[in-house]
Scaffold this motif. Structure first.
Motif, PDB file in Angstrom:
ATOM      1  N   SER A 250      38.608  47.700  55.216  1.00 28.89           N
ATOM      2  CA  SER A 250      38.836  46.345  54.712  1.00 28.89           C
ATOM      3  C   SER A 250      37.539  45.561  54.668  1.00 28.89           C
ATOM      4  CB  SER A 250      39.840  45.607  55.593  1.00 28.89           C
ATOM      5  OG  SER A 250      41.066  46.276  55.565  1.00 28.89           O
ATOM      6  N   ALA A 253      35.443  46.804  51.932  1.00 28.06           N
ATOM      7  CA  ALA A 253      36.003  46.337  50.660  1.00 28.06           C
ATOM      8  C   ALA A 253      35.620  44.894  50.409  1.00 28.06           C
ATOM      9  CB  ALA A 253      37.524  46.499  50.670  1.00 28.06           C
ATOM     10  N   ALA A 254      35.679  44.099  51.469  1.00 27.95           N
ATOM     11  CA  ALA A 254      35.333  42.682  51.310  1.00 27.95           C
ATOM     12  C   ALA A 254      33.884  42.535  50.866  1.00 27.95           C
ATOM     13  CB  ALA A 254      35.581  41.941  52.619  1.00 27.95           C
ATOM     14  N   LYS A 257      33.631  43.418  47.311  1.00 22.46           N
ATOM     15  CA  LYS A 257      34.217  42.381  46.450  1.00 22.46           C
ATOM     16  C   LYS A 257      33.254  41.226  46.296  1.00 22.46           C
ATOM     17  CE  LYS A 257      38.946  43.099  47.744  1.00 22.46           C
ATOM     18  NZ  LYS A 257      40.131  42.466  48.277  1.00 22.46           N
ATOM     19  N   LYS A 258      32.562  40.937  47.354  1.00 20.73           N
ATOM     20  CA  LYS A 258      31.585  39.854  47.261  1.00 20.73           C
ATOM     21  C   LYS A 258      30.517  40.201  46.230  1.00 20.73           C
ATOM     22  CE  LYS A 258      30.325  38.818  51.504  1.00 20.73           C
ATOM     23  NZ  LYS A 258      29.724  38.259  52.719  1.00 20.73           N
ATOM     24  N   HIS A 259      30.141  41.462  46.247  1.00 26.18           N
ATOM     25  CA  HIS A 259      29.082  41.856  45.323  1.00 26.18           C
ATOM     26  C   HIS A 259      29.556  41.854  43.879  1.00 26.18           C
ATOM     27  CE1 HIS A 259      25.613  44.165  43.842  1.00 26.18           C
ATOM     28  NE2 HIS A 259      26.500  44.869  43.157  1.00 26.18           N
ATOM     29  N   SER A 262      34.696  39.180  40.342  1.00 24.04           N
ATOM     30  CA  SER A 262      36.015  39.333  39.725  1.00 24.04           C
ATOM     31  C   SER A 262      36.183  40.659  39.022  1.00 24.04           C
ATOM     32  CB  SER A 262      36.241  38.196  38.733  1.00 24.04           C
ATOM     33  OG  SER A 262      35.211  38.245  37.765  1.00 24.04           O
ATOM     34  N   VAL A 264      36.492  43.369  40.313  1.00 23.52           N
ATOM     35  CA  VAL A 264      37.136  44.330  41.208  1.00 23.52           C
ATOM     36  C   VAL A 264      38.639  44.103  41.249  1.00 23.52           C
ATOM     37  CG1 VAL A 264      37.245  45.174  43.544  1.00 23.52           C
ATOM     38  CG2 VAL A 264      35.102  44.284  42.671  1.00 23.52           C
ATOM     39  N   THR A 265      39.374  45.187  41.193  1.00 17.16           N
ATOM     40  CA  THR A 265      40.786  45.089  41.530  1.00 17.16           C
ATOM     41  C   THR A 265      41.058  45.991  42.715  1.00 17.16           C
ATOM     42  OG1 THR A 265      40.919  46.109  39.367  1.00 17.16           O
ATOM     43  CG2 THR A 265      42.578  44.468  39.885  1.00 17.16           C
ATOM     44  N   GLU A 266      41.911  45.510  43.593  1.00 11.02           N
ATOM     45  CA  GLU A 266      42.216  46.330  44.756  1.00 11.02           C
ATOM     46  C   GLU A 266      43.586  46.959  44.583  1.00 11.02           C
ATOM     47  OE1 GLU A 266      41.427  44.565  48.490  1.00 11.02           O
ATOM     48  OE2 GLU A 266      42.980  45.689  49.520  1.00 11.02           O
ATOM     49  N   LEU A 277      39.561  50.649  45.438  1.00 10.09           N
ATOM     50  CA  LEU A 277      39.080  49.587  44.566  1.00 10.09           C
ATOM     51  C   LEU A 277      38.755  50.166  43.200  1.00 10.09           C
ATOM     52  CD1 LEU A 277      36.529  47.900  46.998  1.00 10.09           C
ATOM     53  CD2 LEU A 277      38.816  47.089  46.448  1.00 10.09           C
ATOM     54  N   VAL A 279      36.448  49.083  39.934  1.00  9.43           N
ATOM     55  CA  VAL A 279      35.458  48.120  39.444  1.00  9.43           C
ATOM     56  C   VAL A 279      35.156  48.420  37.979  1.00  9.43           C
ATOM     57  CG1 VAL A 279      33.196  47.130  39.819  1.00  9.43           C
ATOM     58  CG2 VAL A 279      34.415  48.177  41.726  1.00  9.43           C
TER      59      VAL A 279
END
Lengths: 385, 208
Positions: A250, A253-254, A257-259, A262, A264-266, A277, A279
């Motif tokens: 997790s 993943a976070a 996602k920050k990098h 939008s 990214v979909t999980e 994920l 991307v």
């Protein structure tokens, strides 16, 4: 009169649009029936609410945009639906003439590349990929439609086409959008069967500007989206899968996602500790992003590439053929005076236009696919020993 | 016989004088935008449609012969452009949700500043307006159009029938249904005040 009969008339009653007889009956009923009287009241309130809507402000960009578009149009043309409009279109044929041989050479020559390079609209304008077996196909032996994309600025095919711009000549005045998106022309594919293909390949097609600039065609709303021919360099969809074992999926993943933001979909199965994920990145950024990921996770990814060449060629050919048919019908309309014939032709044109529209949407999907890459990341937790 | 300003502007506009055209439409820009906004329900589409309408008007200036006023002629084009856009969107089946409260912060604060109300009441007013617009958005196209034409633009039944090419009876029934639908919606949103009725003879209060 009972309530049922009255209800249907209440709206007109409120507006004073009842006949004398109806009015009498309704008023008599309302005196006796408080339910219907309440309906009238509620109706009036609803109307008042609607009427109370305040005017919204016009966005600041509105005036500027409108002005630009008006200027680009040129003087309003005489409202004639037949000859002049069609004659104007005929003269666009020049831009389509490209020697078939040269077109083939271009396609084959660059087929080896599978990375995006900016589409230069200069001398190396790529053209229609003919089915590379070089067998004669019905249509393009004569000429191939030249790339219509034309502007002076190179376009990066990484961008996706956006909106359909109704005004035909918007680009004549140096469209500021030209940097990112492919030209938003109103392009129509028109082969030139008669003119021998003397046009050198390096003549940048004139683009949507009608050469005699007669102003917009008065016909119904223009609907052709711009279509870029498949660049020979951009017909693969890139992809990669990467599986990594990390201490805390997790958390990782976070970070990711920050990098990626939008993009990214999980996809996480409920109750599962594994995080997946997906991307989506621009094709031009694919390598860099993949490198980043491999660095961040310490794992090598498996890459692949979906070849979209055939699909794109097919889709493009379909559009081309539809447009050809449209062109033929339009030409046959020149100077036509019989109303019935015109009506029928217009009907056919409309149907063709809708088909062409759909075909272009399909094609655009492929273009979008070839302009982006997908990376699937699976993050598994460290097993507790 | 001297010509009216409009006539002069039209003449110049026909020859391609964009500034003249912009002067002609100047006083109408806000209205046209608002019509488009009420019909489409969001700023982006409204902007597109309104621009499209003006462009169409400009392009077909040659057809304007001055037998109606410029405004009448213009609004006919505007309504047609809006209708076309609605039809187009129906095919695409895409609806844009206008996050008007969040996006257009400028507008919202402007509305709040405009009144003598306290901020609470002003906010409530904005909320109500948004609820009303969303209710309008929820109507099917053909009902929404007659409703906007009647209750916002103020056209007569006959004018609506003419513009839309439908008969009077259809106008009446569509309007009736549109308004009823809105009435229901508003009722469930508690935007309507119930009537309080005294039963004449016994003086009882019926709340309805």
């Amino acid at each position: 009169m009972n309530c049922d009969g009255v209800r249907g008339l209440l709206s007109a009653y409120v507006d004073g649009e009842l006949s004398a007889g109806e009015l009498l009956r309704v008023e008599q009923h309302l005196r006796r029936c408080h339910w219907c009287a309440d309906e009238v009241d509620a109706l009036r309130q609803a109307i008042a609410l609607v009427a109370s809507l305040e005017e919204v402000e016009v966005p600041a960009t509105f005036h500027v945009q409108l002005h630009e578009r008006l200027v680009a149009l040129g003087p309003p043309v005489q409202a004639v639906r037949t000859a002049p409009a069609h004659r104007a279109r005929r003269q666009d044929f020049r831009r389509w003439a490209v020697p078939a041989a040269a077109a083939a050479a271009l396609v084959i020559g660059v087929a080896g590349l599978n990375r995006i390079t900016p589409l230069s609209s200069g001398p190396n304008v790529p053209t229609v990929p003919i089915s590379s077996s070089a067998g004669p196909t019905e249509t393009p032996t004569k000429t191939n439609p030249a790339l219509v994309a034309t502007k002076e600025n190179p376009e990066s095919t990484g961008g996706t086409t956006t909106s359909n711009n109704p005004p035909e000549q918007q680009n004549a005045s140096g469209d500021p959008e030209s940097n990112q998106t492919p030209p938003v022309d109103n392009t129509e594919i028109q082969p030139n069967p008669t003119t021998p293909s003397n046009e050198p390949v390096d003549k940048p097609s004139v683009g949507e500007t009608n050469t005699n600039n007669k102003g917009p065609r008065v016909a119904s709303t223009s609907f052709t989206k711009n279509v870029n021919e498949p660049s020979a360099t951009t017909q693969k969809q890139l992809g990669a899968t990467l599986t990594a074992t990390v201490a805390d999926p997790s958390a990782t993943a976070a970070e990711l996602k920050k990098h990626f933001g939008s993009a990214v979909t999980e996809l996480r199965a409920p109750g599962s500790t594994v995080v997946k994920l997906q991307v989506t990145v621009a094709a031009s950024a694919f390598d860099t992003e993949l490198a980043y990921l491999q660095n961040a996770t310490g794992v090598q990814a498996e890459t692949y590439a979906n070849d979209l060449t055939d699909q794109m060629n097919d889709a493009y050919k379909k559009i081309y053929q539809l447009e050809q048919q449209r062109e033929q019908i339009e030409n046959s309309l020149t100077g036509e005076t019989d109303a019935a014939a015109i009506a029928l032709a217009e009907k056919n044109l409309k149907a063709l236009a809708e088909e062409a529209e759909a075909a272009k949407v399909d094609y655009q999907k492929l273009v979008d696919q070839s302009a982006s890459g997908i990376i699937e990341i699976t993050l598994k937790p460290n097993q507790v020993r | 016989m001297s010509k009216s300003l409009d006539e002069l502007l039209v003449e110049r506009a026909k020859k391609g004088d964009v500034e003249a055209f912009e002067q002609l439409i100047g006083q109408h820009q806000k209205t046209v935008f608002n019509i488009a906004y009420r019909l489409t329900g969001n700023h982006e589409d409204a902007s597109d449609v309104a621009q499209e309408a003006f462009i169409r008007a400009y392009s077909s200036l040659a057809e304007f012969r001055g037998d109606s006023s410029f405004a009448t002629w213009l609004y006919r084009i505007v309504n047609n452009a809006c209708l076309d856009e609605l039809r187009k969107r129906k095919r695409q089946r895409v609806t844009y949700i206008d996050e008007s409260v969040t996006m257009d912060d400028g507008e919202m604060s402007r509305q709040i500043a405009d009144t003598a109300d306290g901020p609470e009441q002003a906010l409530e007013r904005v909320e109500i307006q948004r609820a009303v617009q969303e209710s309008i958005n929820s109507l099917d196209d053909e009902y929404r159009v007659v409703l906007v034409m009647r209750d916002i633009q103020g056209y007569s039944y006959n004018e609506i029938a003419d513009t839309l090419g439908i008969n009077l009876g259809t106008v009446k029934s569509r309007l009736n249904r549109a308004r009823n639908a809105l009435k229901e919606k508003f009722g469930s949103l508690e935007l309507l005040t119930p009537r309080v009725v005294y039963s004449g003879r016994r003086g009882r209060i019926h709340e309805l």
